[in-house]
Design an enzyme around this catalytic site. Structure first.
Site, PDB file in Angstrom:
ATOM      1  N   LYS A 186     -10.144   2.366  -1.716  1.00 46.73           N
ATOM      2  CA  LYS A 186     -10.104   1.854  -0.283  1.00 46.73           C
ATOM      3  C   LYS A 186     -11.474   2.050   0.275  1.00 46.73           C
ATOM      4  O   LYS A 186     -11.700   3.187   0.488  1.00 46.73           O
ATOM      5  CB  LYS A 186      -8.796   2.092   0.422  1.00 46.73           C
ATOM      6  CG  LYS A 186      -8.877   1.460   1.776  1.00 46.73           C
ATOM      7  CD  LYS A 186      -7.481   1.769   2.393  1.00 46.73           C
ATOM      8  CE  LYS A 186      -7.390   1.182   3.895  1.00 46.73           C
ATOM      9  NZ  LYS A 186      -6.014   1.723   4.291  1.00 46.73           N
ATOM     10  N   GLU A 210       0.820  -1.175  -0.019  1.00 44.13           N
ATOM     11  CA  GLU A 210       0.048   0.201   0.046  1.00 44.13           C
ATOM     12  C   GLU A 210       0.811   1.343   0.040  1.00 44.13           C
ATOM     13  O   GLU A 210       1.745   1.301   0.716  1.00 44.13           O
ATOM     14  CB  GLU A 210      -1.005  -0.043   1.161  1.00 44.13           C
ATOM     15  CG  GLU A 210      -1.715   1.187   1.550  1.00 44.13           C
ATOM     16  CD  GLU A 210      -2.524   1.133   2.744  1.00 44.13           C
ATOM     17  OE1 GLU A 210      -3.488   1.856   2.955  1.00 44.13           O
ATOM     18  OE2 GLU A 210      -2.293   0.289   3.557  1.00 44.13           O
ATOM     19  N   CYS A 213      -5.207  -3.124   3.049  1.00 41.80           N
ATOM     20  CA  CYS A 213      -5.082  -2.998   4.465  1.00 41.80           C
ATOM     21  C   CYS A 213      -6.272  -3.143   5.228  1.00 41.80           C
ATOM     22  O   CYS A 213      -6.784  -4.387   5.483  1.00 41.80           O
ATOM     23  CB  CYS A 213      -4.287  -1.651   4.644  1.00 41.80           C
ATOM     24  SG  CYS A 213      -3.375  -1.605   6.325  1.00 41.80           S
TER      25      CYS A 213
END
Length: 293
Positions: A120, A43, A151
């Site tokens: 995200k 990321e 994540c």
């Protein structure tokens, strides 16, 4: 014919915002030469603001944010094309149409085509400045279908469940975890694979900034490869036909979650979502197509 996908999961230190891409391009070529079909980075790999004081980092990321048709994305597409390899270069700081700041994963095909982008959905609040995306994304990696996850998304079972339902055989979870909860994320990587019967490739950034401990898990939750905290590459060839086998035979020869419902079963109310599980919509979509929901 067996469908295999060779992945180089690159646990590397984050690269400071604005760093020329020459070294990155050379690194991609090295992993191509080692036999990788797809090279995956953590990321925000190319958007590190860690060198600046905490109060400056959001400003730096906003200033460096780009659109998907920017010169930077074109350069990344060129790197994949020149190397002839699939590339997930981590995520970028994407500038939205109305000034939003998104944490966006990119998927680039060996011919340089941008085949997927994912914003995200679950930023790590209250610590991250990013605006949330509003959709789940899968994309074609040639041999099979991948779902994209970033994540903290892994902490929300809805994400991986939707990706599996949309046809993902492998979930690529790119990570920048610098905190001790990486221990819990290793459990989540296995759990998400087990309950959805997918491969999981969770690639974290290396120490000393990141906690490392990247992990690759098979559809029954078995760990195929793990890393320590230092820079390291996990190079694993995935047999994507294992997804079909596990779903047909059951995890540990027993559990077939995607065959749970019979045609005559009633729908199950899901009050949290103001929705329901409909038995007629439960089975995963075809893994031979690309979906966006």
């Amino acid at each position: 014919m067996t469908r295999t996908l060779s992945i180089a999961a690159v646990q590397a230190a984050p690269v400071r915002i604005g760093t020329p891409l020459d070294a990155f391009a050379a690194d991609v070529r090295r992993h191509r030469d080692s036999g990788a079909d797809v090279v995956v980075y953590p990321e925000l790999h190319l958007f590190s603001a860690d060198a600046w004081p905490l109060e400056e980092r959001e400003q730096r990321q906003r200033a460096a944010s780009v659109t998907l048709d920017s010169a930077l994305v074109d350069d990344l597409r060129g790197i994949a094309r020149d190397a002839g390899v699939g590339l997930i270069p981590g995520s970028i700081c994407e500038r939205g149409e109305h000034g939003e700041l998104y944490n966006t994963a990119l998927v680039i095909a060996p011919d340089g085509a941008l085949t997927g982008s994912y914003r995200k959905v679950f930023p790590w609040r209250p610590f991250e400045p990013f605006d949330p995306g509003d959709g789940f994304v899968t994309c074609d990696l040639g041999a099979g279908t991948a779902g994209l996850s970033i994540c903290y998304d892994a902490w929300f079972p809805e994400v991986t469940r939707h990706l599996a339902w949309m046809g993902a055989e492998v979930v690529i979870n790119i990570v920048k975890t610098t905190t001790p909860d990486r221990a819990q994320e290793l459990v989540l990587a296995r759990a998400n694979s087990i309950v959805n019967q997918t491969f999981t490739v969770s690639v974290n950034c290396a120490g000393p900034i990141g906690m490392g401990q990247s992990i690759i898990v098979d559809p029954e939750g078995q760990v195929l490869a793990t890393a320590g905290t230092d820079p390291e590459v996990l190079h694993v060839t995935l047999d994507l036909d294992e997804v079909d086998r596990v779903r047909e035979e059951g995890t540990a020869g027993s559990n077939r979650m995607w065959s749970q419902f019979l045609p005559g079963d009633s729908a199950i109310s899901l009050p949290l979502y103001d929705g329901r599980i409909d038995p007629h919509r439960w089975e995963p979509q075809s893994t031979t197509r690309t979906h966006q929901q």
